[in-house]
Design a protein around this motif. Structure first.
Motif, mmCIF file in Angstrom:
data_model
loop_
_atom_site.group_PDB
_atom_site.id
_atom_site.type_symbol
_atom_site.label_atom_id
_atom_site.label_comp_id
_atom_site.label_asym_id
_atom_site.label_seq_id
_atom_site.Cartn_x
_atom_site.Cartn_y
_atom_site.Cartn_z
ATOM 1 N N GLU A 1 -5.118 7.302 9.075
ATOM 2 C CA GLU A 1 -6.116 6.897 10.062
ATOM 3 C C GLU A 1 -6.125 5.384 10.225
ATOM 4 O O GLU A 1 -6.198 4.857 11.330
ATOM 5 C CB GLU A 1 -7.496 7.401 9.608
ATOM 6 N N ASP A 2 -6.011 4.672 9.081
ATOM 7 C CA ASP A 2 -6.031 3.210 9.137
ATOM 8 C C ASP A 2 -4.791 2.667 9.849
ATOM 9 O O ASP A 2 -4.873 1.699 10.609
ATOM 10 C CB ASP A 2 -6.119 2.642 7.719
ATOM 11 N N MET A 3 -3.625 3.290 9.596
ATOM 12 C CA MET A 3 -2.367 2.802 10.171
ATOM 13 C C MET A 3 -2.204 3.191 11.626
ATOM 14 O O MET A 3 -1.380 2.615 12.332
ATOM 15 C CB MET A 3 -1.170 3.391 9.413
ATOM 16 N N MET B 1 -5.212 6.631 4.861
ATOM 17 C CA MET B 1 -4.177 5.654 5.195
ATOM 18 C C MET B 1 -3.627 5.910 6.592
ATOM 19 O O MET B 1 -3.424 4.976 7.374
ATOM 20 C CB MET B 1 -3.050 5.743 4.170
ATOM 21 N N TYR C 1 -1.420 -3.232 13.018
ATOM 22 C CA TYR C 1 -0.156 -2.842 12.385
ATOM 23 C C TYR C 1 0.999 -2.966 13.378
ATOM 24 O O TYR C 1 0.882 -2.531 14.532
ATOM 25 C CB TYR C 1 -0.209 -1.384 11.912
ATOM 26 N N ALA D 1 2.822 0.709 3.464
ATOM 27 C CA ALA D 1 2.636 -0.417 4.366
ATOM 28 C C ALA D 1 2.634 -1.699 3.556
ATOM 29 O O ALA D 1 2.216 -1.711 2.401
ATOM 30 C CB ALA D 1 1.324 -0.282 5.145
ATOM 31 N N ALA E 1 4.816 6.750 3.829
ATOM 32 C CA ALA E 1 3.435 6.504 3.416
ATOM 33 C C ALA E 1 3.381 5.182 2.666
ATOM 34 O O ALA E 1 3.100 5.115 1.479
ATOM 35 C CB ALA E 1 2.942 7.661 2.559
ATOM 36 N N THR F 1 0.839 -1.190 0.000
ATOM 37 C CA THR F 1 0.000 0.000 0.000
ATOM 38 C C THR F 1 0.876 1.243 0.000
ATOM 39 O O THR F 1 1.783 1.369 0.829
ATOM 40 C CB THR F 1 -0.917 0.010 1.234
ATOM 41 N N LEU F 2 0.610 2.150 -0.926
ATOM 42 C CA LEU F 2 1.344 3.404 -1.018
ATOM 43 C C LEU F 2 0.394 4.563 -0.759
ATOM 44 O O LEU F 2 -0.733 4.571 -1.271
ATOM 45 C CB LEU F 2 1.954 3.571 -2.419
ATOM 46 N N GLY F 3 0.840 5.540 -0.009
ATOM 47 C CA GLY F 3 0.045 6.728 0.234
ATOM 48 C C GLY F 3 0.042 7.641 -0.979
ATOM 49 O O GLY F 3 1.040 7.759 -1.689
ATOM 50 N N ARG G 1 -3.868 9.586 1.414
ATOM 51 C CA ARG G 1 -2.937 9.676 2.541
ATOM 52 C C ARG G 1 -3.599 9.816 3.906
ATOM 53 O O ARG G 1 -3.186 9.152 4.859
ATOM 54 C CB ARG G 1 -1.982 10.862 2.355
ATOM 55 N N PRO H 1 2.246 9.261 8.429
ATOM 56 C CA PRO H 1 3.546 9.027 7.807
ATOM 57 C C PRO H 1 4.199 10.331 7.372
ATOM 58 O O PRO H 1 3.536 11.352 7.180
ATOM 59 C CB PRO H 1 3.208 8.160 6.593
ATOM 60 N N GLN H 2 5.507 10.271 7.222
ATOM 61 C CA GLN H 2 6.251 11.405 6.681
ATOM 62 C C GLN H 2 5.927 11.565 5.202
ATOM 63 O O GLN H 2 5.593 10.608 4.510
ATOM 64 C CB GLN H 2 7.749 11.146 6.816
ATOM 65 N N GLN I 1 -0.912 6.073 12.488
ATOM 66 C CA GLN I 1 0.201 7.016 12.578
ATOM 67 C C GLN I 1 0.216 7.854 11.303
ATOM 68 O O GLN I 1 -0.243 7.411 10.253
ATOM 69 C CB GLN I 1 1.548 6.311 12.755
#
Lengths: 140, 140
Positions: A57-59, A55, B111, B71, B69, A9-11, A52, A63-64, A61
């Motif tokens: 919210e799902d993770m 994603m 995660y 996973a 970003a 999965t990519l943001g 993004r 991401p940068q 955290q």
């Protein structure tokens, strides 16, 4: 336990921009899409392009932004296909990170960043077999 | 063009630590290793764990440290397998990013970050088929 990864999965900051990049750059079409995510059926796994904020919210955290210590490689069948595909990806919204050349381990490769900065290596590696379904087998 | 990704490459600050994490956490063994890289034969592609400085030199850019970003998901066959695998990954050096729960789209997932901060989703998704070789097919 299976040596199995089901999804990469990519943001994405802009799903429409991402969809255009993958369609015009690689010629890839999603198998599913909604307002949050695009799914592409790949060679034995699924590629997800995830909006993004959804994603994060799902993770659990945030991401940068920017380049990570991660790269995805798309392998082509001949050395001559590397540079034209990189040019096509740039026309579709990508950016060259490293022009194609021959690495010490053999073959030929360059890197293009997609519109969100994810690094895509475009490579010719004659030692690795790829079958008609795109399944890739490690080789020396 | 094939909807194909040949390699997923992740940067690692310590290859021995990474090898231990994947062996003790997932039970995975590399098909090749040297002082710069570990390769794992996966379901239709290859996972590479690349020493960070060597990866930066190969990519032509120095990646950021920390979460990106991006996973990777490892899917299991039953809901009951999710939490025990997450606990095993933590004992092997991982860190919980989000405890397992049921997402709105169904199934069950949590995660865990690997020792380099890459996010691994451990998921049960009954709609997606996984064959004996680990090849995963999108489903609704």
């Amino acid at each position: 336990m299976q040596q199995q990864i089901a999804v990469i999965t990519l943001g994405s900051a802009d799903l429409a921009r991402s969809q255009k990049f993958f369609a015009e750059g690689f010629g890839w079409q999603p198998v599913f899409q909604n307002e949050h995510i695009l799914f592409y059926q790949m060679n034995g796994f699924v590629l997800g392009i995830f909006q993004r904020e959804a994603m994060a919210e799902d993770m659990g955290q945030t991401p940068q932004a920017g380049p990570a210590a991660m790269a995805l490689a798309h392998n082509v069948a001949t050395e001559a296909e590397v540079a034209p595909l990189m040019e096509r990806l740039v026309r579709a919204g990508g950016r060259v990170l490293r022009p194609a050349d021959a690495p010490p381990h053999g073959g030929f490769r360059g890197y293009v960043a997609d519109p969100d900065g994810h690094a895509w290596e475009i490579a010719w590696n004659p030692a690795w077999q790829i079958d008609a379904e795109g399944h890739v087998t490690f080789g020396l």
